[in-house]
Write an enzyme that holds these catalytic residues in place. Sequence first.
Site, PDB file in Angstrom:
ATOM      1  N   SER A 124       0.837  -1.200   0.000  1.00 16.21           N
ATOM      2  CA  SER A 124       0.000   0.000   0.000  1.00 16.21           C
ATOM      3  C   SER A 124       0.871   1.248   0.000  1.00 16.21           C
ATOM      4  O   SER A 124       1.955   1.259   0.592  1.00 16.21           O
ATOM      5  CB  SER A 124      -0.857  -0.034   1.260  1.00 16.21           C
ATOM      6  OG  SER A 124      -1.432   1.225   1.474  1.00 16.21           O
ATOM      7  N   TYR A 148      -1.397  -0.825  10.727  1.00 17.71           N
ATOM      8  CA  TYR A 148      -1.660  -1.408   9.402  1.00 17.71           C
ATOM      9  C   TYR A 148      -0.464  -1.179   8.479  1.00 17.71           C
ATOM     10  O   TYR A 148       0.040  -2.111   7.841  1.00 17.71           O
ATOM     11  CB  TYR A 148      -2.934  -0.789   8.794  1.00 17.71           C
ATOM     12  CG  TYR A 148      -3.131  -1.135   7.341  1.00 17.71           C
ATOM     13  CD1 TYR A 148      -3.469  -2.421   6.951  1.00 17.71           C
ATOM     14  CD2 TYR A 148      -2.967  -0.166   6.338  1.00 17.71           C
ATOM     15  CE1 TYR A 148      -3.645  -2.749   5.605  1.00 17.71           C
ATOM     16  CE2 TYR A 148      -3.146  -0.476   5.002  1.00 17.71           C
ATOM     17  CZ  TYR A 148      -3.477  -1.766   4.637  1.00 17.71           C
ATOM     18  OH  TYR A 148      -3.637  -2.083   3.307  1.00 17.71           O
ATOM     19  N   LYS A 152       2.365  -3.857   6.607  1.00 16.15           N
ATOM     20  CA  LYS A 152       2.727  -3.920   5.186  1.00 16.15           C
ATOM     21  C   LYS A 152       4.241  -3.774   5.020  1.00 16.15           C
ATOM     22  O   LYS A 152       4.866  -4.469   4.225  1.00 16.15           O
ATOM     23  CB  LYS A 152       1.984  -2.828   4.396  1.00 16.15           C
ATOM     24  CG  LYS A 152       0.491  -3.074   4.286  1.00 16.15           C
ATOM     25  CD  LYS A 152       0.181  -4.278   3.402  1.00 16.15           C
ATOM     26  CE  LYS A 152      -1.282  -4.666   3.421  1.00 16.15           C
ATOM     27  NZ  LYS A 152      -1.578  -5.931   2.754  1.00 16.15           N
TER      28      LYS A 152
HETATM   29  N1  LIG Z   1      -8.665  -1.383  -0.854  1.00 17.24           N
HETATM   30  C1  LIG Z   1      -7.671  -0.567  -0.582  1.00 17.24           C
HETATM   31  O1  LIG Z   1      -7.887   0.643  -0.430  1.00 17.24           O
HETATM   32  C2  LIG Z   1      -6.258  -1.077  -0.461  1.00 17.24           C
HETATM   33  C3  LIG Z   1      -5.203  -0.169  -0.610  1.00 17.24           C
HETATM   34  C4  LIG Z   1      -3.896  -0.625  -0.494  1.00 17.24           C
HETATM   35  C5  LIG Z   1      -3.654  -1.964  -0.230  1.00 17.24           C
HETATM   36  N2  LIG Z   1      -4.694  -2.826  -0.070  1.00 17.24           N
HETATM   37  C6  LIG Z   1      -4.400  -4.239   0.215  1.00 17.24           C
HETATM   38  O2  LIG Z   1      -4.934  -5.039  -0.835  1.00 17.24           O
HETATM   39  C7  LIG Z   1      -5.343  -6.297  -0.325  1.00 17.24           C
HETATM   40  C8  LIG Z   1      -6.766  -6.563  -0.743  1.00 17.24           C
HETATM   41  O3  LIG Z   1      -7.571  -5.486  -0.290  1.00 17.24           O
HETATM   42  P1  LIG Z   1      -9.125  -5.414  -0.583  1.00 17.24           P
HETATM   43  O4  LIG Z   1      -9.488  -3.985  -0.657  1.00 17.24           O
HETATM   44  O5  LIG Z   1      -9.487  -6.334  -1.687  1.00 17.24           O
HETATM   45  O6  LIG Z   1      -9.675  -5.975   0.797  1.00 17.24           O
HETATM   46  P2  LIG Z   1     -10.864  -6.985   1.074  1.00 17.24           P
HETATM   47  O7  LIG Z   1     -11.083  -6.981   2.553  1.00 17.24           O
HETATM   48  O8  LIG Z   1     -12.024  -6.704   0.196  1.00 17.24           O
HETATM   49  O9  LIG Z   1     -10.232  -8.380   0.629  1.00 17.24           O
HETATM   50  C9  LIG Z   1      -9.404  -9.147   1.453  1.00 17.24           C
HETATM   51  C10 LIG Z   1      -9.933 -10.562   1.407  1.00 17.24           C
HETATM   52  O10 LIG Z   1      -9.070 -11.375   2.212  1.00 17.24           O
HETATM   53  C11 LIG Z   1      -9.863 -12.226   3.007  1.00 17.24           C
HETATM   54  N3  LIG Z   1      -9.051 -12.575   4.180  1.00 17.24           N
HETATM   55  C12 LIG Z   1      -8.619 -11.751   5.169  1.00 17.24           C
HETATM   56  N4  LIG Z   1      -7.869 -12.437   6.061  1.00 17.24           N
HETATM   57  C13 LIG Z   1      -7.823 -13.727   5.606  1.00 17.24           C
HETATM   58  C14 LIG Z   1      -7.200 -14.908   6.072  1.00 17.24           C
HETATM   59  N5  LIG Z   1      -6.503 -14.936   7.213  1.00 17.24           N
HETATM   60  N6  LIG Z   1      -7.343 -16.046   5.352  1.00 17.24           N
HETATM   61  C15 LIG Z   1      -8.069 -16.059   4.192  1.00 17.24           C
HETATM   62  N7  LIG Z   1      -8.696 -14.967   3.703  1.00 17.24           N
HETATM   63  C16 LIG Z   1      -8.563 -13.813   4.408  1.00 17.24           C
HETATM   64  C17 LIG Z   1     -11.127 -11.451   3.307  1.00 17.24           C
HETATM   65  O11 LIG Z   1     -12.225 -12.278   3.613  1.00 17.24           O
HETATM   66  C18 LIG Z   1     -11.338 -10.692   1.985  1.00 17.24           C
HETATM   67  O12 LIG Z   1     -12.127 -11.442   1.088  1.00 17.24           O
HETATM   68  C19 LIG Z   1      -5.111  -6.241   1.172  1.00 17.24           C
HETATM   69  O13 LIG Z   1      -3.880  -6.854   1.456  1.00 17.24           O
HETATM   70  C20 LIG Z   1      -5.064  -4.754   1.467  1.00 17.24           C
HETATM   71  O14 LIG Z   1      -4.287  -4.480   2.612  1.00 17.24           O
HETATM   72  C21 LIG Z   1      -5.988  -2.418  -0.212  1.00 17.24           C
END
Ligand SMILES: NC(=O)c1ccc[n+]([C@@H]2O[C@H](COP(=O)([O-])OP(=O)(O)OC[C@H]3O[C@@H](n4cnc5c(N)ncnc54)[C@H](O)[C@@H]3O)[C@@H](O)[C@H]2O)c1
Length: 332
Positions: A124, A148, A152
């Site tokens: 991120s 958080y 990362k």
């Molecule tokens: N959306 C954003 O703004 C953003 C920005 C930067 C980075 N990220 C990173 O991108 C990745 C995906 O983000 P997103 O927005 O799709 O989030 P999201 O919460 O929609 O998706 C994450 C998925 O991982 C699953 N999950 C969480 N812990 C788990 C575990 N221990 N075992 C199995 N499944 C698990 C959740 O059920 C969910 O379906 C994450 O690592 C997040 O930190 C997201």
Amino acid sequence: MRILLTGGAGYIGSHTALAVLDAGHEPVLLDNFSNSVPDVVDRLGEIAGRPLTIVNGDVRDPGLVRSTLAAERIDAVIHFAASKAVAESVADPLSYYANNVGGTLAVLEAMEAEGVRSFVFSSSATVYGGPQRLPLDEDHPTQAVNPYGQTKLMCENMLMDLVRADRGWRASILRYFNPVGAHSSGLIGEEPTGIPNNLMPLVTRAALGEIDRLQVYGTDYPTPDGTAVRDYIHVVDLARGHVAALDALGKGEALQLYNLGTGRGTSVLELIAAFVQATGASVPHVTAARRPGDVAAMYAAVGKAERELGWRTMHDLAQMCADSWRFATRPK
Ligand SMILES: NC(=O)c1ccc[n+]([C@@H]2O[C@H](COP(=O)([O-])OP(=O)(O)OC[C@H]3O[C@@H](n4cnc5c(N)ncnc54)[C@H](O)[C@@H]3O)[C@@H](O)[C@H]2O)c1
């Protein structure tokens, strides 16, 4: 290639599953549905025209990850699974270290044991902390300003050490800016299970009347209209960036690191205006004081990803807004 997407039922993972399919690879999803619903997998199947493989379980279950890697003959892993709410990470840091750092460690250990050594990691822009210069290039110093972000950075460091120690590993770290938008089918999009953490789901909720008014935190930032500026990227462009990163894994440096953003900054008020223009909906909002920890402006330098991955964004802000709205107003 056969690609395991941990967290594949989530917002970015589900869109990436379709991009992986489009590129001629086979996605296998693993999710514990802690922040998504199993129904997403049916909707993905509807878009794809055939069911996708989903494994229901936790990435911290090493036996499950190992058996999935072996049984599904996985060639590479894209690791999305994590918890992502900054405020929650401040309130409950241990669960964030456990899920994000512990989860990444468990996946890497399982991969090592099964001899799968190609890895793409969801990082991120938050790892940059407060910008010392803009746009944020990949060489900008990193600094975690909340648990958080710390998780990362710890995962990034773990990967760098791993690649340094064993030349058999290939890894790509992708630093996302602010993903918004949804698939053009309107069937999948961002559907947080609790109170939304990101701006766009709050904009759509305000437009739908599900919340009274959107709070615009901070109107006295040193930005053109005083509200905070971020780099919004369409989730479908972000998803395509993962395929480009997968393709580049076999080439060049063993450890690669890219910003994925558009390179353009948009303020909160500009986003609201673009949303109103693109959808015709109204977004009731009020201004409020700055939130502690928020920075004035963040946007990406995207030249490295464009040059080395041959990837560039294709969707503009109007499309991001229209697609978010289509998903928010889909028949339920
Ligand atoms: N959306 C954003 O703004 C953003 C920005 C930067 C980075 N990220 C990173 O991108 C990745 C995906 O983000 P997103 O927005 O799709 O989030 P999201 O919460 O929609 O998706 C994450 C998925 O991982 C699953 N999950 C969480 N812990 C788990 C575990 N221990 N075992 C199995 N499944 C698990 C959740 O059920 C969910 O379906 C994450 O690592 C997040 O930190 C997201």
